[in-house]
Motif scaffolding. Structure first.
Motif, short mmCIF file in Angstrom:
data_model
loop_
_atom_site.label_atom_id
_atom_site.label_comp_id
_atom_site.label_asym_id
_atom_site.label_seq_id
_atom_site.Cartn_x
_atom_site.Cartn_y
_atom_site.Cartn_z
N LEU A 237 32.85 40.94 51.46
CA LEU A 237 34.12 41.54 51.05
C LEU A 237 34.06 43.04 51.32
O LEU A 237 33.16 43.74 50.84
N ALA A 238 35.00 43.53 52.11
CA ALA A 238 35.08 44.95 52.42
C ALA A 238 35.93 45.67 51.38
O ALA A 238 36.99 45.17 50.97
N LEU A 239 35.50 46.85 50.98
CA LEU A 239 36.19 47.62 49.94
C LEU A 239 37.31 48.46 50.56
O LEU A 239 37.34 49.68 50.43
N VAL A 240 38.24 47.78 51.21
CA VAL A 240 39.29 48.47 51.95
C VAL A 240 40.68 48.29 51.34
O VAL A 240 41.68 48.74 51.91
N GLU A 241 40.75 47.64 50.18
CA GLU A 241 42.01 47.54 49.44
C GLU A 241 41.91 48.41 48.19
O GLU A 241 40.83 48.57 47.61
N ASN A 242 43.02 49.01 47.77
CA ASN A 242 42.98 49.87 46.59
C ASN A 242 42.77 49.04 45.32
O ASN A 242 42.84 47.81 45.34
N THR A 243 42.51 49.73 44.22
CA THR A 243 42.14 49.02 42.99
C THR A 243 43.26 48.13 42.47
O THR A 243 43.01 47.06 41.91
N GLN A 244 44.51 48.54 42.67
CA GLN A 244 45.63 47.70 42.25
C GLN A 244 45.64 46.39 43.03
O GLN A 244 45.82 45.30 42.47
N ARG A 245 45.41 46.47 44.34
CA ARG A 245 45.38 45.28 45.18
C ARG A 245 44.15 44.41 44.86
O ARG A 245 44.22 43.18 44.94
N ILE A 246 43.06 45.05 44.50
CA ILE A 246 41.87 44.27 44.13
C ILE A 246 42.15 43.45 42.88
O ILE A 246 41.82 42.26 42.80
N ARG A 247 42.79 44.07 41.89
CA ARG A 247 43.14 43.33 40.67
C ARG A 247 44.16 42.22 40.97
O ARG A 247 44.11 41.14 40.39
N GLN A 248 45.09 42.51 41.88
CA GLN A 248 46.05 41.50 42.30
C GLN A 248 45.33 40.31 42.93
O GLN A 248 45.66 39.14 42.68
N ALA A 249 44.33 40.60 43.75
CA ALA A 249 43.55 39.53 44.38
C ALA A 249 42.81 38.72 43.33
O ALA A 249 42.73 37.48 43.43
N ALA A 250 42.26 39.39 42.33
CA ALA A 250 41.54 38.68 41.26
C ALA A 250 42.47 37.71 40.53
O ALA A 250 42.08 36.58 40.21
N ARG A 251 43.70 38.15 40.27
CA ARG A 251 44.66 37.25 39.62
C ARG A 251 45.00 36.07 40.53
O ARG A 251 45.18 34.93 40.05
N ALA A 252 45.05 36.32 41.84
CA ALA A 252 45.40 35.25 42.78
C ALA A 252 44.31 34.20 42.90
O ALA A 252 44.60 33.00 43.05
N ILE A 253 43.06 34.62 42.81
CA ILE A 253 41.96 33.66 43.03
C ILE A 253 41.58 32.92 41.75
O ILE A 253 40.90 31.89 41.82
N LYS A 254 42.01 33.42 40.60
CA LYS A 254 41.58 32.80 39.34
C LYS A 254 41.94 31.31 39.26
O LYS A 254 41.08 30.48 38.93
N PRO A 255 43.19 30.91 39.58
CA PRO A 255 43.50 29.47 39.53
C PRO A 255 42.64 28.65 40.49
O PRO A 255 42.32 27.49 40.23
N PHE A 256 42.29 29.25 41.65
CA PHE A 256 41.47 28.56 42.64
C PHE A 256 40.10 28.20 42.07
O PHE A 256 39.60 27.10 42.28
N PHE A 257 39.52 29.13 41.32
CA PHE A 257 38.19 28.88 40.75
C PHE A 257 38.24 28.09 39.45
O PHE A 257 37.23 27.52 39.04
N GLU A 258 39.39 28.07 38.82
CA GLU A 258 39.51 27.32 37.55
C GLU A 258 39.97 25.87 37.77
O GLU A 258 39.85 25.03 36.86
N ALA A 259 40.47 25.56 38.95
CA ALA A 259 41.00 24.21 39.21
C ALA A 259 39.92 23.13 39.11
O ALA A 259 38.76 23.37 39.42
#
Length: 394
Positions: free
Chosen positions: A372-394
């Motif tokens: 994972l490259a650190l090329v997205e800002n912190t807001q986008r990183i948190r947005q990504a974390a919210r997006a992947i949570k259902p994927f890992f919880e399914a």
């Protein structure tokens, strides 16, 4: 008319590009209007410092600046690199014999491989490793022997065994610390042992130090050229791309062994006339000018790293905190491990619109990880974390 060849020698030496499928999916999703949060490519998102851009514009305004430049780099830039090495590493370099400017470190590595490699030569490369470390030599006709890097001690032991058992014996070894993709750092003692191993077995050492200034913990990463006698057998590549956010400017350096530098310069003299002169003079301004923007960039990557590790961890994707570089090297969670890195990265992208780089692209040993490259800002990183949570919880 006689049949024309449909495939060429160097094409045949290259396997299918591992990242191509992920890149294809990203493009298709963006065309369809999906918002892809992209951690896949290490492409800096910050601009260079204003004084660097101003110097570029100033020199570009000189009508004389648009002629051919010098393949090995203008003297002012080679001297600026010697000053950097002196103040950063305590290493003295001869600007004429021990420094060559390159069109980014990637071009320099590839051209050095062409310069020093004969077909069938054996080259030792860490696994995982940045692709050019392997494929630059494969394109040159070499046989690449991968050396797994589990620890400093294991790596040197396996490399020593490879030197004693390979036929023909290896002629060079590649090192890359801080590492892309793993973010590993090594000590000066490691470099001392690596130099001793190389001299014992008659190896040249090619060191990639592109991430020397992006570190978050402890002492700054060392240079192999700090080791007494290293310049006899080692050349080191550095780059303006990450330290100064000048990735698209394509400017880097080779420094060290006069013999290796001479070989690189000879090949380059047939291939290019050097980087655009205004870019080289702007690089002088970067190296010799104020470094507070480098400190600020390091802090920005540290903040992104911390947010990524914390938010992704809460989402169910444990990401080890990298001590250096602009990358995190994350093991694929156990329940997805059977997929391998390519299929895991595709599923993650398809179901969450979050893109990562499959570890297989960096070597067989990387297939259990993604980068994972650190090329997205912190807001986008948190947005990504919210997006992947259902994927890992399914």
């Amino acid at each position: 008319m006689a049949d024309l060849p449909t495939e060429f020698y160097r094409e045949r030496r290259l396997p299918p590009y591992v990242f191509a499928e992920i890149n294809r999916l990203k493009l298709a999703f963006r065309k369809a209007g999906r918002d892809v949060i992209d951690f896949g490519m290490g492409n800096p998102d910050q601009p260079p410092a204003p004084h660097i851009v101003a110097k570029l514009a100033e020199v570009a305004g000189d009508p004389r600046a648009h002629r051919y430049s010098a393949s090995q780099g203008v003297p002012a830039l080679r001297k600026a690199l010697t000053r950097y090495y002196e103040r950063r590493f305590g290493v003295s370099l001869n600007a004429d014999r021990e420094v060559c400017v390159t069109l980014g470190s990637k071009e320099g590595l590839a051209n050095l491989a062409q310069a020093i490699t004969a077909p069938g030569d054996v080259i030792l490369v860490p696994d995982p490793s940045y692709p050019i470390h392997m494929f630059g030599f494969l394109i040159a006709g070499a046989v690449v022997r991968s050396v797994p890097f589990a620890s400093e001690e294991d790596f040197l032991r396996i490399a020593d065994t490879a030197c004693r058992r390979s036929v023909p014996a290896p002629s060079a070894i590649v090192l890359n610390f801080p590492s892309n993709p793993t973010a590993r750092v090594v000590s000066r003692d490691f470099y001392a042992e690596a130099v001793a191993l190389a001299k014992r077995h008659g190896l040249y050492v090619i060191s990639d130090l592109a991430y020397s200034e992006i570190y978050f913990e402890g002492d700054p990463p060392p240079s192999i050229l700090e080791v007494p006698g290293a310049k006899d057998i080692a050349v080191e590549f550095t780059s303006m791309s990450k330290t100064y956010s000048m990735a698209g400017w394509r400017i880097g350096f080779a420094a060290g062994s006069a013999r290796l530098i001479d070989a690189l310069k000879r090949v380059k003299s047939y291939l290019d006339y050097g980087a655009f002169t205004p870019v080289q003079i702007a690089a002088v301004a970067a190296l010799d000018g104020p470094q507070d923007h480098v400190d600020a960039l390091r802090g920005l990557y540290r903040d992104r790293r911390d947010v990524l590790v914390e938010s992704f961890g809460r989402a169910g994707f444990a990401v080890p905190s990298p001590p250096a570089t602009m990358f995190a090297w994350a093991p694929i969670p156990e329940r997805f491990a059977h997929l391998g890195s390519m299929e895991f990265a595709k599923r993650l992208l398809e179901e969450t619109s979050v893109a990562v780089a499959p570890g297989l692209g960096f070597g067989e040993q990387g297939d259990s990880h993604v980068r994972l490259a650190l090329v997205e800002n912190t807001q986008r990183i948190r947005q990504a974390a919210r997006a992947i949570k259902p994927f890992f919880e399914a």
